[in-house]
Structures are given as structure tokens and as C-alpha cells.
Enzyme design. Structure first.
Site, PDB file in Angstrom:
ATOM      1  N   GLU A   1       4.849 -21.284   7.406  1.00  0.00           N
ATOM      2  CA  GLU A   1       3.727 -21.592   8.292  1.00  0.00           C
ATOM      3  C   GLU A   1       3.048 -22.926   7.970  1.00  0.00           C
ATOM      4  O   GLU A   1       1.851 -22.963   7.624  1.00  0.00           O
ATOM      5  CB  GLU A   1       2.687 -20.463   8.257  1.00  0.00           C
ATOM      6  CG  GLU A   1       3.238 -19.115   8.677  1.00  0.00           C
ATOM      7  CD  GLU A   1       2.178 -18.022   8.718  1.00  0.00           C
ATOM      8  OE1 GLU A   1       1.024 -18.271   8.325  1.00  0.00           O
ATOM      9  OE2 GLU A   1       2.499 -16.908   9.156  1.00  0.00           O
TER      10      GLU A   1
ATOM     11  N   GLU B   1       7.950 -12.399   9.641  1.00  0.00           N
ATOM     12  CA  GLU B   1       6.706 -11.640   9.446  1.00  0.00           C
ATOM     13  C   GLU B   1       6.250 -11.074  10.782  1.00  0.00           C
ATOM     14  O   GLU B   1       6.245 -11.781  11.792  1.00  0.00           O
ATOM     15  CB  GLU B   1       5.557 -12.533   8.938  1.00  0.00           C
ATOM     16  CG  GLU B   1       5.630 -12.920   7.503  1.00  0.00           C
ATOM     17  CD  GLU B   1       4.435 -13.762   7.059  1.00  0.00           C
ATOM     18  OE1 GLU B   1       3.329 -13.625   7.631  1.00  0.00           O
ATOM     19  OE2 GLU B   1       4.630 -14.579   6.145  1.00  0.00           O
TER      20      GLU B   1
HETATM   21  O1  IFM Z   1      -1.076 -12.853   4.987  1.00  0.00           O
HETATM   22  C1  IFM Z   1      -0.602 -13.796   5.876  1.00  0.00           C
HETATM   23  C2  IFM Z   1       0.634 -14.483   5.327  1.00  0.00           C
HETATM   24  O2  IFM Z   1       0.409 -15.069   4.097  1.00  0.00           O
HETATM   25  C3  IFM Z   1       1.111 -15.552   6.280  1.00  0.00           C
HETATM   26  N1  IFM Z   1       1.247 -15.052   7.603  1.00  0.00           N
HETATM   27  C4  IFM Z   1       0.171 -14.273   8.166  1.00  0.00           C
HETATM   28  C5  IFM Z   1      -0.242 -13.174   7.208  1.00  0.00           C
HETATM   29  C6  IFM Z   1      -1.405 -12.355   7.796  1.00  0.00           C
HETATM   30  O3  IFM Z   1      -2.510 -13.162   7.994  1.00  0.00           O
END
Ligand code: IFM
Length: 453
Positions: free
Chosen positions: A168, A350
Site C-alpha cells: 500500500e 488483504e
Molecule cells: O491494518 C491495515 C494493514 O496494515 C494495511 N491494510 C489495511 C489494514 C486495515 O486497516
């Protein structure tokens, strides 16, 4: 709504994801250096309740038990990140073998349970020494990252096949450098643009470095992507949605897959132009083996007097983060990525939701909203697969409740509950749903016996 496991090919990988600073703890052990998140969370007022990652889930000491939980869950793959300051406490130069040894042990434990390691090299814990020397807004940090990537790949690349350079970069660059809500806590738009440029550049250099050190590695990057919908079909709202799409999605997708920044973002192009050296865009566009997609919510955008405005339907279901639950946005995103950017493979690296979980009198954690969230999003992935999108795996965020950055421990994303005072692990109902779902998928046919003679 039940999900049909037969909607996925038998070699589809079911996984769960985590990140070093959010779970490891052991912040001062075995020679680990300071990271920007240690510094930021120790600064009063930055993180809710004064929480820090000093102990977190204590995964550093408890990883073997947690891998046991993953095996009970039936995971095919586990996504974790490597803490750069464990490996290079000063960011460059001296290698801390004890830090590498930890990941070595983790990888061996995963493989002993037939769980494939998916390693992310950077999930926001920049060594503080590099931040002090200018951080991601300076080009030297990109050089340091490529060195670090090569060191880690040389040590683990005989066993780790799947590598993500960054997690990210939009979040790290903008929330950390322009909004100031994440480490390192800067509040400068030019710093955010410079940080993003060097993250992308270092990604390209690291792709090469990983392949050099670990021939045969599958290399990708993980982006946070949100499909941007116009709030209405007026040209103004359509243009506003395109602008938000440009700033958050295309600013990363275009250099990675097309070797160019999106030309329509004029202000940003002005800021980035002086930083772009000959060869940078070619480096950023290094061909990848896969794209990692983190999806949590969509954007709905309307044109406001001062530019695009994100709008929310107050009636729409939302998670404890205030994020709208919108599984169709994941389907729309995946199909768009395949059509417009054609990555050879996609992993949903994710997806998940925070809810206000409590452990009740029966000792368990009942989280029907999370189970419904996961079911609906897995169904959306299945529809994309059926439409021919090359999605090869799905990782729940997260295996464990953990340190949710500026929210500290107040937001629980895990399918395993952490009782923070004791660090006891309590699988939630969503864990058992995921376990049963993974367990019910069609098995790959066993290879036919070789006929004798
Ligand atoms: O916890 C975070 C993660 O570190 C990166 N993506 C989003 C998740 C939830 O906010």
C-alpha cells in the site's frame, strides 16, 4: 449466503495476512533497530490510548503456536512482512543475522506445516535511521531498499517463492507524509509525492534485486485499491470520480503497468517531474508476476466546490472503521484491473473487516457480521474468477487482532481474538467458518499411478 467453494479452481490459495509491526512485538530484542512506528507511537497524542507495537501479539515468541492455528485453519498460504530494522538496524550496511534468523525459523515452521510463505518486504516500518537521513522523500532510501531486498531474498529465496516489494504505497506516502496520521507523521504534499516516487522506484529496483538473488521467484507489489464510483451520472461527478481514481489507483497502476504517470493529474505531475531521472519509469514498469490487491471499500465521489468530495450513504452497512461494506466493489475492481492492466495473476492480499468483538460467557467470540463480510467478498471474487479474471488466491486480513496503526488495539480485524492482557488466542466464529469453507473445497485429483513395465 453460502459461498460455493467449487467456484474456485483446486489450486486457488486460501490464506491469511499480517504485518510485522502489527503483530511481532519484541521491539528491542535480538538487535532490532528503531522503526518510524516505534518513534511515532511513542510520541504522545499520535496513537489512540498511547498504544504501541512493543508487545503487540508477541508473534515473535509465539509464532510456532500461531502456525499451529494456521494449520488447524487449513491455510494454504500465510502473508507476513519482514521488519527492515530487524535485518538492518541502521537501514543500510551492517546486517543483523539474528533478525534474519527469526524469519528463517518462521519460514521453516510454515513449510513444515505445508503453508506457503508470501513475504512482503515493506509494510511501513522504515528504519528510523533512514528517516533521520531524509526518509522516503529522498532517493537514497530507494537505493537502501534495493540493498535490503537483495539481502533478504538471498537468505530466504531458496524457500520463499512469492515476494511483494511494498504494501500500500499510497497509504504510506499520503497518510504518513501529507496527512500526518501515520508514521513518520509529516504534513507536506510535496513530501508525499516524493515518497511515492521513491517507493515506486525502489519497487522496480527491488524486483530486479529479488530475481537476481532468488531466480524463479514470483514477484509482485500490493496496492490498496478502491473502485471509484460517480455519485451521479453528471459529467461533473464522473470527472470527480476519475480524479479520485487517478490520485489513489492510477498514480500507482499506470507507472507499474504502463511505465508512465497519469497525465491528467496536472498538479501532481508538476511536483513529481523534477524527481524523475532517466530510466526511473522503465525501472518502475519492470514486468511483474502478480499484482496484490488490498480491498476494503469503494469510493463514491461527487463534485464539490473545492474539488472532488467523497460521499457516504448513511444507511449503508459499515464496519467498525466506518467503512462501507460493498462487495460488488471488489468484483468491479478485479474485472477492471484485468481489462485495463492485464496483470498475469492477481492475489487478493488483504480483505476483511473490524467489528467490536467481545468474548462472551461461553468463552467464545461470535462475529456473524465478519463471517457475512467474508462470505460476500469471497463470492465477489468467485464471480470475477468465473468471468476469467486471473485471481489465484485470497488472504483474509487478518489472522490475528493486532495493532491497527493510529487506532492502536481498539479495532479488531482478526479471525482470531487476542485477549491483550494475557495474549491468549481465541478463534472467533469466522475462523471456524473459514476453516469449514477451506475444508469443503474440491480436492485436486491425485496424480494417476505410473504403470509398471
Ligand atoms: O491494518 C491495515 C494493514 O496494515 C494495511 N491494510 C489495511 C489494514 C486495515 O486497516
Amino acid at each position: 449466503m453460502p459461498v460455493d467453494p467449487a467456484a474456485f479452481p483446486p489450486d486457488f490459495r486460501w490464506g491469511a495476512a499480517t504485518a510485522s509491526y502489527q503483530i511481532e512485538g519484541a521491539a528491542h530484542e535480538d538487535g532490532r533497530g528503531e522503526s518510524v512506528w516505534d518513534r511515532f507511537s511513542a510520541t504522545p497524542g499520535k496513537v489512540r490510548n498511547g498504544d504501541t507495537g512493543e508487545v503487540a501479539c508477541d508473534f515473535y515468541h509465539r509464532f510456532a503456536g500461531d502456525v499451529g492455528l494456521m494449520a488447524d485453519l487449513g491455510l494454504d498460504a500465510f502473508r507476513f512482512s519482514i521488519a527492515w530494522p530487524r535485518v538492518l538496524p541502521e537501514g543500510r550496511g551492517r546486517v543483523n543475522q539474528a533478525g534474519l534468523d527469526f524469519y528463517d525459523r518462521l519460514v521453516d515452521e510454515l513449510l513444515a506445516h505445508e503453508i506457503e510463505p508470501f513475504a512482503t518486504l515493506f509494510h511501513w516500518d522504515t528504519p528510523q535511521a533512514l528517516e533521520d537521513a531524509g526518509g522516503w522523500p529522498v532517493r537514497e532510501t530507494a537505493e537502501a531498499f534495493a540493498e535490503y531486498a537483495e539481502i533478504v531474498a538471498a537468505r530466504l529465496g531458496d524457500r520463499v517463492r512469492h515476494w511483494m516489494t511494498h504494501n500500500e504505497p499510497w497509504v504510506y506516502a499520503w497518510i504518513g507524509h501529507s496527512w500526518g496520521d501515520h508514521a513518520p507523521g509529516r504534513t507536506s504534499e510535496p513530501d508525499a509525492v516524493a515518497a511515492a516516487h521513491h517507493l515506486l522506484l525502489s519497487h522496480g529496483w527491488a524486483v530486479e534485486a529479488i530475481r537476481r538473488a532468488a531466480p524463479g521467484a514470483q514477484v509482485g507489489i500490493t496496492l490498496s485499491l478502491s473502485h471509484a464510483y460517480a455519485a451521479s451520472d453528471t459529467p461533473e461527478d464522473e470527472a470527480a470520480a476519475w480524479e479520485i481514481d487517478g490520485g489513489t489507483n492510477r498514480w500507482f497502476l499506470d507507472p507499474i503497468f504502463r511505465g508512465a504517470y497519469p497525465a491528467d493529474l496536472l498538479e501532481r505531475n508538476k511536483l513529481v517531474a523534477p524527481l524523475v531521472h532517466d530510466g526511473d519509469l522503465e525501472a518502475m514498469g519492470a514486468p511483474l508476476d502478480f499484482l496484490g490487491v488490498n480491498y476494503y471499500f469503494r469510493h463514491v465521489v461527487s463534485a464539490g466546490a473545492d474539488g472532488p468530495r467523497l460521499v457516504r450513504d448513511p444507511e449503508a452497512p459499515q464496519t467498525d472503521m466506518g467503512w462501507e461494506v460493498y462487495p460488488d466493489g471488489l468484483h468491479a475492481l478485479l474485472t477492471r484491473l484485468a481489462e485495463e492492466y492485464a496483470p498475469p495473476a492477481i492475489y487478493v492480499t488483504e480483505n476483511g473487516a473490524a467489528f467490536g468483538d467481545v468474548r462472551v460467557h461461553d468463552g467464545r467470540v461470535h462475529d456473524p457480521e465478519r463471517t457475512a463480510y467474508l462470505q460476500s467478498h469471497v463470492t465477489a471474487v468467485g464471480r470475477a474468477v468465473a468471468a476469467g479474471v486471473p485471481v489465484k488466491g485470497y488472504f483474509v486480513w487478518s489472522l490475528l487482532d493486532n495493532f491497527e496503526w493510529a487506532h492502536g488495539y481498539a479495532k479488531r480485524f482478526g479471525i482470531v481474538y487476542i485477549d491483550y492482557p494475557t495474549l491468549e488466542r481465541v478463534p472467533k466464529d469466522s475462523f471456524y467458518w473459514y476453516r469449514d469453507f477451506i475444508g469443503s473445497r474440491p480436492r485436486q485429483p491425485a496424480p494417476a499411478p505410473v504403470a509398471a513395465g
